[in-house]
Design an enzyme around this catalytic site. Structure first.
Site, PDB file in Angstrom:
ATOM      1  N   ASP A 120       0.812  -1.247   0.118  1.00 58.39           N
ATOM      2  CA  ASP A 120      -0.041  -0.010  -0.021  1.00 58.39           C
ATOM      3  C   ASP A 120       0.966   1.264  -0.151  1.00 58.39           C
ATOM      4  O   ASP A 120       2.114   1.175   0.136  1.00 58.39           O
ATOM      5  CB  ASP A 120      -0.882  -0.004   1.121  1.00 58.39           C
ATOM      6  CG  ASP A 120      -2.248   0.830   1.033  1.00 58.39           C
ATOM      7  OD1 ASP A 120      -2.588   1.357  -0.126  1.00 58.39           O
ATOM      8  OD2 ASP A 120      -3.087   0.583   1.580  1.00 58.39           O
ATOM      9  N   GLU A 121       0.356   2.450  -0.426  1.00 58.92           N
ATOM     10  CA  GLU A 121       1.239   3.583  -0.368  1.00 58.92           C
ATOM     11  C   GLU A 121       1.435   4.175   0.970  1.00 58.92           C
ATOM     12  O   GLU A 121       2.312   4.672   1.249  1.00 58.92           O
ATOM     13  CB  GLU A 121       0.557   4.855  -1.213  1.00 58.92           C
ATOM     14  CG  GLU A 121      -0.639   5.854  -0.601  1.00 58.92           C
ATOM     15  CD  GLU A 121      -1.895   5.106  -0.593  1.00 58.92           C
ATOM     16  OE1 GLU A 121      -2.172   4.056  -0.050  1.00 58.92           O
ATOM     17  OE2 GLU A 121      -2.797   5.860  -0.859  1.00 58.92           O
ATOM     18  N   ASP A 124      -1.356   4.970   7.638  1.00 63.08           N
ATOM     19  CA  ASP A 124      -1.762   5.960   8.399  1.00 63.08           C
ATOM     20  C   ASP A 124      -2.267   5.652   9.883  1.00 63.08           C
ATOM     21  O   ASP A 124      -1.414   5.554  11.014  1.00 63.08           O
ATOM     22  CB  ASP A 124      -2.648   6.978   7.773  1.00 63.08           C
ATOM     23  CG  ASP A 124      -3.194   8.111   8.398  1.00 63.08           C
ATOM     24  OD1 ASP A 124      -2.390   8.573   9.311  1.00 63.08           O
ATOM     25  OD2 ASP A 124      -4.305   8.699   8.267  1.00 63.08           O
ATOM     26  N   THR A 127      -5.467   1.111   9.971  1.00 64.78           N
ATOM     27  CA  THR A 127      -6.761   0.208   9.891  1.00 64.78           C
ATOM     28  C   THR A 127      -6.884  -0.424   8.652  1.00 64.78           C
ATOM     29  O   THR A 127      -7.294  -1.771   8.815  1.00 64.78           O
ATOM     30  CB  THR A 127      -7.851   1.233   9.844  1.00 64.78           C
ATOM     31  OG1 THR A 127      -7.845   2.303  10.970  1.00 64.78           O
ATOM     32  CG2 THR A 127      -9.249   0.718  10.124  1.00 64.78           C
ATOM     33  N   THR A 128      -6.651   0.074   7.632  1.00 66.90           N
ATOM     34  CA  THR A 128      -6.612  -0.651   6.319  1.00 66.90           C
ATOM     35  C   THR A 128      -5.731  -1.933   6.351  1.00 66.90           C
ATOM     36  O   THR A 128      -6.146  -2.907   5.801  1.00 66.90           O
ATOM     37  CB  THR A 128      -6.307   0.462   5.176  1.00 66.90           C
ATOM     38  OG1 THR A 128      -7.033   1.308   5.385  1.00 66.90           O
ATOM     39  CG2 THR A 128      -6.542  -0.231   3.853  1.00 66.90           C
ATOM     40  N   TRP A 192       0.219  15.357   5.917  1.00 67.85           N
ATOM     41  CA  TRP A 192      -0.465  14.818   4.920  1.00 67.85           C
ATOM     42  C   TRP A 192       0.575  14.802   3.571  1.00 67.85           C
ATOM     43  O   TRP A 192       1.066  15.751   3.244  1.00 67.85           O
ATOM     44  CB  TRP A 192      -1.510  15.717   4.705  1.00 67.85           C
ATOM     45  CG  TRP A 192      -2.517  15.385   3.597  1.00 67.85           C
ATOM     46  CD1 TRP A 192      -2.497  15.582   2.046  1.00 67.85           C
ATOM     47  CD2 TRP A 192      -3.547  14.064   3.698  1.00 67.85           C
ATOM     48  NE1 TRP A 192      -3.332  15.026   1.624  1.00 67.85           N
ATOM     49  CE2 TRP A 192      -3.956  13.820   2.460  1.00 67.85           C
ATOM     50  CE3 TRP A 192      -3.895  13.129   4.569  1.00 67.85           C
ATOM     51  CZ2 TRP A 192      -5.059  12.913   2.302  1.00 67.85           C
ATOM     52  CZ3 TRP A 192      -4.777  12.272   4.625  1.00 67.85           C
ATOM     53  CH2 TRP A 192      -5.378  11.884   3.195  1.00 67.85           C
ATOM     54  N   TRP A 197       0.116  10.718  -8.373  1.00 70.43           N
ATOM     55  CA  TRP A 197      -0.865  10.195  -9.447  1.00 70.43           C
ATOM     56  C   TRP A 197      -2.109  10.950  -8.941  1.00 70.43           C
ATOM     57  O   TRP A 197      -3.160  10.633  -9.564  1.00 70.43           O
ATOM     58  CB  TRP A 197      -0.897   8.660  -8.974  1.00 70.43           C
ATOM     59  CG  TRP A 197      -1.009   8.117  -7.513  1.00 70.43           C
ATOM     60  CD1 TRP A 197      -1.921   8.077  -6.624  1.00 70.43           C
ATOM     61  CD2 TRP A 197       0.215   7.540  -6.970  1.00 70.43           C
ATOM     62  NE1 TRP A 197      -1.522   7.816  -5.344  1.00 70.43           N
ATOM     63  CE2 TRP A 197      -0.076   7.263  -5.630  1.00 70.43           C
ATOM     64  CE3 TRP A 197       1.400   7.425  -7.397  1.00 70.43           C
ATOM     65  CZ2 TRP A 197       0.702   6.580  -4.780  1.00 70.43           C
ATOM     66  CZ3 TRP A 197       2.628   6.866  -6.373  1.00 70.43           C
ATOM     67  CH2 TRP A 197       2.248   6.504  -5.108  1.00 70.43           C
TER      68      TRP A 197
HETATM   69  P1  5GP Z   1      -5.014   3.988   7.193  1.00 71.19           P
HETATM   70  O1  5GP Z   1      -5.765   5.063   8.306  1.00 71.19           O
HETATM   71  O2  5GP Z   1      -6.048   2.732   7.183  1.00 71.19           O
HETATM   72  O3  5GP Z   1      -3.804   3.527   7.569  1.00 71.19           O
HETATM   73  O4  5GP Z   1      -4.943   4.590   5.688  1.00 71.19           O
HETATM   74  C1  5GP Z   1      -6.035   4.486   4.793  1.00 71.19           C
HETATM   75  C2  5GP Z   1      -6.009   5.415   3.659  1.00 71.19           C
HETATM   76  O5  5GP Z   1      -6.253   6.583   3.653  1.00 71.19           O
HETATM   77  C3  5GP Z   1      -4.714   5.095   2.792  1.00 71.19           C
HETATM   78  O6  5GP Z   1      -4.425   3.801   2.052  1.00 71.19           O
HETATM   79  C4  5GP Z   1      -4.635   6.324   1.927  1.00 71.19           C
HETATM   80  O7  5GP Z   1      -5.379   5.992   0.971  1.00 71.19           O
HETATM   81  C5  5GP Z   1      -5.239   7.225   2.801  1.00 71.19           C
HETATM   82  N1  5GP Z   1      -4.397   8.167   3.549  1.00 71.19           N
HETATM   83  C6  5GP Z   1      -3.863   8.337   4.665  1.00 71.19           C
HETATM   84  N2  5GP Z   1      -2.927   9.054   4.949  1.00 71.19           N
HETATM   85  C7  5GP Z   1      -2.881   9.779   3.680  1.00 71.19           C
HETATM   86  C8  5GP Z   1      -1.868  10.868   3.350  1.00 71.19           C
HETATM   87  O8  5GP Z   1      -1.173  11.592   3.808  1.00 71.19           O
HETATM   88  N3  5GP Z   1      -2.204  11.298   1.793  1.00 71.19           N
HETATM   89  C9  5GP Z   1      -2.780  10.577   0.948  1.00 71.19           C
HETATM   90  N4  5GP Z   1      -3.042  10.819  -0.219  1.00 71.19           N
HETATM   91  N5  5GP Z   1      -3.674   9.532   1.537  1.00 71.19           N
HETATM   92  C10 5GP Z   1      -3.627   9.070   2.630  1.00 71.19           C
END
Ligand code: 5GP
Length: 213
Positions: A120-121, A124, A127-128, A192, A197
């Protein structure tokens, strides 16, 4: 969270991935033979990562399978209660928008015995990724049982690869054996990130990225 956004260029991503493969000795130690990219953010990183991964013993590129997950905030009713009177807990939920069909009756490919890197990119709140790991483990166990094995008998290994890991308190934890195979190309403060892309004007985006990094 600081308001300053951090723009990242394609070149910075490419180079961070190249360096991370060397730093973590991914070709020598984890040796993935399958990537599962979480869409859409994980697709381009997975494809770049493949450029730096050794081919399979048969000289083939490491296959990339795609899954789609979307994260949303749970809706909380104004009274804080649902229609049954239960108090809803605020939180976040992940939903599958696309999933593997490995192990389906007509599928030739199996998850079992593989060394799988989930890509994944950004990590954060985690959760994912925690959800993806949980669901993949269920699939692996179900396939083991279907093939008459005990859970865990297939020695399938899961790892995680992300471009960016935000150093912050996470909402979810990962299983211990996954933490051993956790690779983040870049660890960074809670900021952030703006990925190339998502850019409408890639030239301006790249200028921002070059200026601030
Ligand atoms: P999680 O909170 O589940 O780790 O992240 C969920 C999703 O939130 C990530 O896969 C991503 O798509 C989006 N996300 C979280 N932080 C950022 C950020 O700093 N920039 C961008 N573009 N997307 C984010």
């Amino acid at each position: 969270m600081p308001h300053q956004k951090l723009h990242i260029s394609y070149n910075q991503i490419h180079e961070a991935i190249r360096q991370s493969v060397e730093r973590f000795h991914i070709n020598e130690e984890f040796k993935p033979d399958l990537m599962i990219a979480i869409g859409g953010g994980g697709f381009i990183p997975a494809r770049i990562l493949r450029t730096f991964l050794k081919k399979t013993e048969k000289g083939k590129n490491i296959p990339i399978q795609a899954i789609g997950l979307s994260l949303y905030e749970d809706i909380i009713t104004s009274t804080g209660e649902d229609e049954n009177g239960a108090v809803e807990k605020p939180g976040t939920t992940v939903q599958k928008t696309q999933w593997l069909n490995f192990g389906a009756s007509h599928s030739e490919i199996s998850l079992l015995g593989r060394r799988i890197l989930i890509v994944d990119e950004v990590d954060d709140t985690r959760t994912t990724l925690a959800y993806a790991v949980e669901e993949l483990r269920k699939d692996i166990e179900a396939e083991e049982i279907r093939r008459g094995m005990k859970p865990g008998e297939s020695n399938t290994v899961l790892g995680i690869y992300v471009l960016h890991n935000k150093l912050k308190e996470k909402k979810r934890d990962l299983p211990e054996e996954i933490k051993k195979n956790y690779f983040a190309a870049v660890e960074m403060p809670d900021q952030w990130l703006v990925y190339p892309w998502d850019a409408i004007d890639i030239e301006t985006h790249t200028e921002h990225a070059n200026k601030h990094n």
